[in-house]
Design a protein around this motif. Structure first.
Motif, PDB file in Angstrom:
ATOM      1  N   THR A   8       0.842  -1.276   0.101  1.00  0.00           N
ATOM      2  CA  THR A   8       0.025   0.074  -0.100  1.00  0.00           C
ATOM      3  C   THR A   8       0.837   1.387  -0.019  1.00  0.00           C
ATOM      4  OG1 THR A   8      -1.505  -1.231   1.241  1.00  0.00           O
ATOM      5  CG2 THR A   8      -1.780   1.360   1.217  1.00  0.00           C
ATOM      6  N   SER A   9       1.886   1.345   0.844  1.00  0.00           N
ATOM      7  CA  SER A   9       2.655   2.574   0.863  1.00  0.00           C
ATOM      8  C   SER A   9       3.455   2.590  -0.260  1.00  0.00           C
ATOM      9  CB  SER A   9       3.533   2.553   2.077  1.00  0.00           C
ATOM     10  OG  SER A   9       4.492   1.281   2.235  1.00  0.00           O
ATOM     11  N   MET A  10       4.011   1.518  -0.852  1.00  0.00           N
ATOM     12  CA  MET A  10       4.709   1.662  -2.135  1.00  0.00           C
ATOM     13  C   MET A  10       3.899   2.008  -3.346  1.00  0.00           C
ATOM     14  SD  MET A  10       5.649  -0.612  -5.351  1.00  0.00           S
ATOM     15  CE  MET A  10       4.154  -1.884  -4.498  1.00  0.00           C
ATOM     16  N   LEU A  11       2.651   1.714  -3.562  1.00  0.00           N
ATOM     17  CA  LEU A  11       1.622   2.257  -4.467  1.00  0.00           C
ATOM     18  C   LEU A  11       1.498   3.757  -4.417  1.00  0.00           C
ATOM     19  CD1 LEU A  11      -0.983  -0.779  -4.831  1.00  0.00           C
ATOM     20  CD2 LEU A  11       0.542   0.056  -6.335  1.00  0.00           C
ATOM     21  N   ASP A  12       1.219   4.129  -3.166  1.00  0.00           N
ATOM     22  CA  ASP A  12       1.001   5.698  -2.960  1.00  0.00           C
ATOM     23  C   ASP A  12       2.303   6.376  -3.289  1.00  0.00           C
ATOM     24  OD1 ASP A  12      -1.306   5.349  -1.758  1.00  0.00           O
ATOM     25  OD2 ASP A  12      -0.521   5.041   0.472  1.00  0.00           O
ATOM     26  N   ASP A  13       3.575   5.625  -3.134  1.00  0.00           N
ATOM     27  CA  ASP A  13       4.878   6.439  -3.446  1.00  0.00           C
ATOM     28  C   ASP A  13       4.915   6.466  -5.077  1.00  0.00           C
ATOM     29  OD1 ASP A  13       5.450   6.904  -0.698  1.00  0.00           O
ATOM     30  OD2 ASP A  13       6.754   4.993  -0.785  1.00  0.00           O
ATOM     31  N   LEU A  14       4.567   5.317  -5.718  1.00  0.00           N
ATOM     32  CA  LEU A  14       4.718   5.212  -7.103  1.00  0.00           C
ATOM     33  C   LEU A  14       3.623   6.109  -7.878  1.00  0.00           C
ATOM     34  CD1 LEU A  14       5.283   1.357  -7.895  1.00  0.00           C
ATOM     35  CD2 LEU A  14       7.108   3.284  -8.017  1.00  0.00           C
ATOM     36  N   ASN A  15       2.608   6.486  -7.147  1.00  0.00           N
ATOM     37  CA  ASN A  15       1.560   7.102  -7.759  1.00  0.00           C
ATOM     38  C   ASN A  15       1.811   8.654  -7.591  1.00  0.00           C
ATOM     39  OD1 ASN A  15      -1.132   7.567  -9.029  1.00  0.00           O
ATOM     40  ND2 ASN A  15      -2.120   7.441  -7.143  1.00  0.00           N
ATOM     41  N   ASN A  16       2.471   9.151  -6.638  1.00  0.00           N
ATOM     42  CA  ASN A  16       2.996  10.462  -6.449  1.00  0.00           C
ATOM     43  C   ASN A  16       4.075  10.807  -7.386  1.00  0.00           C
ATOM     44  OD1 ASN A  16       1.398  10.938  -4.188  1.00  0.00           O
ATOM     45  ND2 ASN A  16       2.623  10.072  -2.582  1.00  0.00           N
ATOM     46  N   GLU A  17       4.901   9.822  -7.596  1.00  0.00           N
ATOM     47  CA  GLU A  17       6.077   9.897  -8.667  1.00  0.00           C
ATOM     48  C   GLU A  17       5.542  10.322 -10.048  1.00  0.00           C
ATOM     49  OE1 GLU A  17       8.811   6.832  -8.767  1.00  0.00           O
ATOM     50  OE2 GLU A  17       9.271   7.026  -6.800  1.00  0.00           O
ATOM     51  N   GLN A  18       4.461   9.476 -10.449  1.00  0.00           N
ATOM     52  CA  GLN A  18       3.940   9.570 -11.818  1.00  0.00           C
ATOM     53  C   GLN A  18       2.470   8.870 -11.780  1.00  0.00           C
ATOM     54  OE1 GLN A  18       5.911   7.555 -14.988  1.00  0.00           O
ATOM     55  NE2 GLN A  18       4.796   8.600 -16.421  1.00  0.00           N
ATOM     56  N   PRO A  19       1.342   9.577 -12.054  1.00  0.00           N
ATOM     57  CA  PRO A  19       0.290   8.838 -11.964  1.00  0.00           C
ATOM     58  C   PRO A  19      -0.043   7.626 -12.683  1.00  0.00           C
ATOM     59  CG  PRO A  19      -0.018  11.253 -12.633  1.00  0.00           C
ATOM     60  CD  PRO A  19       1.383  10.806 -12.658  1.00  0.00           C
ATOM     61  N   ILE A  20      -0.711   6.734 -11.919  1.00  0.00           N
ATOM     62  CA  ILE A  20      -0.663   5.521 -12.433  1.00  0.00           C
ATOM     63  C   ILE A  20      -2.295   5.348 -12.493  1.00  0.00           C
ATOM     64  CG2 ILE A  20      -0.941   2.866 -11.930  1.00  0.00           C
ATOM     65  CD1 ILE A  20       1.265   3.568  -9.815  1.00  0.00           C
ATOM     66  N   HIS A  21      -2.650   4.860 -13.805  1.00  0.00           N
ATOM     67  CA  HIS A  21      -4.242   5.020 -14.467  1.00  0.00           C
ATOM     68  C   HIS A  21      -4.606   3.611 -14.391  1.00  0.00           C
ATOM     69  CE1 HIS A  21      -4.188   9.222 -14.565  1.00  0.00           C
ATOM     70  NE2 HIS A  21      -3.475   9.387 -15.271  1.00  0.00           N
TER      71      HIS A  21
END
Length: 153
Positions: A8-21
């Motif tokens: 969960t925290s890793m997905l948050d970080d990745l989404n902050n770097e570049q949006p994941i659609h």
């Protein structure tokens, strides 16, 4: 489960770097991040899947009980297809014995295996950070018009 908190925290970080659609997941259903359009596949479904689109993220869980029956060749085929065709970024949750395969395919380790007692490691592949461009790889060192007709090579 500690792994779910890490995911969960890793997905948050990745989404902050570049949006994941769009994202695809192999090995288990993930219910986090309702804003992401998730697609789920088994290994055999994915290996037979034709290329139709490139996903923002691929998430592979090798440490589940369903994925323990696949061999090293299938793991390699799966990761190469993801890396080369299907995903911009790949995150793999694996057992510690998969380290050699993941390193050979260019994956980098996100969580150091010595920082926890569990038998899992977190790996990533991002084509944008895979290889840094060296300083010598530019026009300054390759095409020097001021030296044309001055030196014979």
């Amino acid at each position: 489960m500690a792994e779910q908190n890490v995911i969960t925290s890793m997905l948050d970080d990745l989404n902050n770097e570049q949006p994941i659609h769009t994202a695809l997941c192999i090995g288990q259903h993930i219910e986090q991040h309702a804003a992401i359009q998730w697609h789920y596949f088994s290994v055999t479904e994915f290996l037979n899947l034709p290329f139709t689109q490139r996903y923002d993220l691929a998430f592979v869980l090798f440490d589940t009980t369903d994925m323990q029956n696949i061999n090293a060749t299938q793991k390699s085929q799966l990761l190469v297809k993801l890396r080369d065709l299907m995903a911009k970024r790949i995150v793999v949750v694996s057992r510690l014995e998969d380290e050699k395969l993941l390193r050979s395919l260019g994956f980098t380790q996100l969580i150091d295996k010595t920082t926890h007692d569990s038998n899992f490691a977190l790996w990533q592949f991002n084509i944008l950070t895979y290889k840094h461009v060296p300083d010598w790889f530019n026009a300054k060192f390759w095409a020097n018009p001021e030296n044309w007709n001055k030196f014979r090579w």
